[in-house]
Design an enzyme around this catalytic site. Structure first.
Site, PDB file in Angstrom:
ATOM      1  CG  ASP A  12      -9.521  11.921 -19.781  1.00  0.00           C
ATOM      2  OD1 ASP A  12      -9.558  12.571 -20.526  1.00  0.00           O
ATOM      3  OD2 ASP A  12     -10.467  11.437 -18.606  1.00  0.00           O
ATOM      4  CG  HIS A  38     -15.076  12.096 -16.388  1.00  0.00           C
ATOM      5  ND1 HIS A  38     -16.021  11.537 -17.063  1.00  0.00           N
ATOM      6  CD2 HIS A  38     -15.350  13.613 -16.056  1.00  0.00           C
ATOM      7  CE1 HIS A  38     -16.805  11.955 -17.405  1.00  0.00           C
ATOM      8  NE2 HIS A  38     -17.103  13.443 -17.008  1.00  0.00           N
ATOM      9  CB  CYS A  85     -18.434  12.583 -14.715  1.00  0.00           C
ATOM     10  SG  CYS A  85     -19.871  12.879 -14.939  1.00  0.00           S
ATOM     11  CE  LYS A 121     -15.378  17.576 -21.307  1.00  0.00           C
ATOM     12  NZ  LYS A 121     -16.499  18.155 -20.436  1.00  0.00           N
ATOM     13  CD  GLN A 178     -12.403  19.807 -17.830  1.00  0.00           C
ATOM     14  OE1 GLN A 178     -12.203  20.340 -18.315  1.00  0.00           O
ATOM     15  NE2 GLN A 178     -13.519  18.958 -17.677  1.00  0.00           N
TER      16      GLN A 178
END
Ligand code: PMP
Length: 406
Positions: free
Chosen positions: A199, A122, A363, A225, A202
């Site tokens: 990261d 991202h 993104c 999220k 998600q």
């Protein structure tokens, strides 16, 4: 049995109509809807349980401080972190990555050093490193993905050198849905003495996370999220790194003592939490995590996987539809294009049919370039979605195709 009908009643946003149609919300990778308990938790504090934390001794300040620190402990247990001092509350994934890029960068990155990222990141896990590299005269290296979207983990050792100071990899691509073998990546990087930032924006939404088992050095994610409030997020960092890193921002709460001549800093984690924290949001995030724990992450994972498998099966029946990211394991979302259709047009037609989908570069422009395209259409799922909603989305896509092609 996963009682999705009952669960849906916890989410007031899901029963609304858009353009007179029942909303089908399939943009969960961008942000998730909030359960009533989270809305209530935030409202309750805005309605009166409000006093700025840490510095006050009055009732409301103490109560808000307690709730803020309880949120930290909940996150610690959720991530299976060793210590609550390793949990820094931020405003989101982006803020957490920028914190590490600045602070780790100040301490450890020098002219000629390298930072390794992957081709499937991202922008949030690209641009902060580019800014750092510009400041320090360092260089970004990019671990490629294969045609099927799988990360070239076998090539990882070739990309690591004595110049590599940090490896920053997404746990799950927000475009391809592919889940990277994070534990293996960390293990390889560590054999080269390279720390790893994961990261988890998600990844954390779809599976149980154990940062000690993964052994990553940093792990970041966003509250919004994860069914929590916007403006909340987490940086997990191993104590040895956080201790050695200088503060990112200066201000109240991050100090031990201040004079015009010299300032000393607060202990971890407050050293990295300058200014008034989002304590109301933190309580909302804690409530969201409690809610998820009650539903049970393993049950969520099984249900969401069945939704994804069903969606993949049904989507492939649409003429001219190409899915990006066919490698496994894959989780939670699917991005694709339909031959002859612009994803923005398709998303607009879906919207008019009450279906929230996302189109664009998602993104991840370098990833679009990798596939030689400008944009994709993405459907992303939550445990509150149903197979019936997927059927309706597929029917809508077929209709959109007929309208736009014939
Ligand atoms: N990384 C990934 C993989 C993401 O999906 C996102 C959000 N789309 C981010 C980072 C950035 O998250 P935020 O905008 O909440 O800071």
């Amino acid at each position: 049995m996963f009682e999705v009908d009952k669960i849906r009643q916890d989410f007031p946003a899901l029963s609304q109509k858009v353009y007179g149609k029942s909303l089908i919300y399939l943009d969960n990778a961008a942000t998730t809807q909030k359960p009533q308990v989270v809305i209530d938790a935030v409202n309750e504090m805005n309605n009166g349980i409000n006093g700025n934390i840490h510095r006050g001794i009055h009732y409301l300040s103490s109560l808000c401080t307690e709730r803020y620190e309880a949120a930290r402990e909940t996150v610690q247990h959720f991530l299976h972190a060793a210590k609550k001092e390793e949990i820094v509350l931020t405003s989101g994934t982006t803020a957490a990555i920028n914190l590490v890029a600045f602070s780790f960068g100040e301490r450890y990155i020098q002219n000629g050093d390298e930072i390794l990222i992957s081709e499937a990141e991202h922008h949030s896990n690209i641009v902060p490193w580019q800014l750092l590299c510009k400041r320090k005269g360092a260089k970004i290296k990019v671990l490629p993905i294969y045609k099927d979207g799988g990360l070239a983990v076998k090539q990882l050792p070739q990309y690591l050198s004595p110049k590599t100071k940090l490896c920053c990899i997404t746990q799950m691509s927000n475009v391809l849905g592919i889940v990277n073998p994070i534990k293996e990546i960390v293990s390889i990087a560590h054999t080269h003495q390279v720390p790893v930032l994961v990261d988890g924006a998600q990844g954390i939404v779809h599976q149980d996370i154990d940062v000690q088992d993964i052994d990553c050095d940093f792990y970041v994610f966003s509250g919004h999220k994860l069914y929590g409030p916007t403006g909340t997020g987490i940086l997990y960092g191993k104590e040895k790194w956080l201790d050695a890193m200088p503060p990112y921002q200066g201000g109240g709460d991050m100090i031990a003592s201040v004079s015009f001549e010299q300032t000393t800093y607060a202990e971890l984690p407050l050293k990295f939490e300058a200014g008034t924290a989002n304590y109301i949001g933190a309580h909302g995030l804690k409530t969201a995590i409690d809610y998820l724990n009650q539903l049970g992450l393993p049950a969520i994972q099984v249900y969401e996987q069945s939704l994804l498998n069903y969606a993949l099966q049904q989507l492939l029946l649409i003429e001219g539809l190409q899915i990006y990211g066919t490698a496994t394991p894959k989780s939670g979302l699917v991005s694709f294009n339909i031959k002859g259709l612009h994803p923005a047009d398709t998303a607009m037609l879906l919207d008019k049919m009450g279906i929230a989908a996302r189109s664009g570069h998602l993104c991840a422009q370098p990833l679009m370039q990798r596939f030689g395209i400008q944009s994709m259409l993405r459907l992303s799922f939550s445990f509150y979605n149903t197979k019936e909603e997927i059927d309706k989305a597929v029917t809508a896509l077929v209709k959109a195709r007929q309208m736009l092609i014939h």
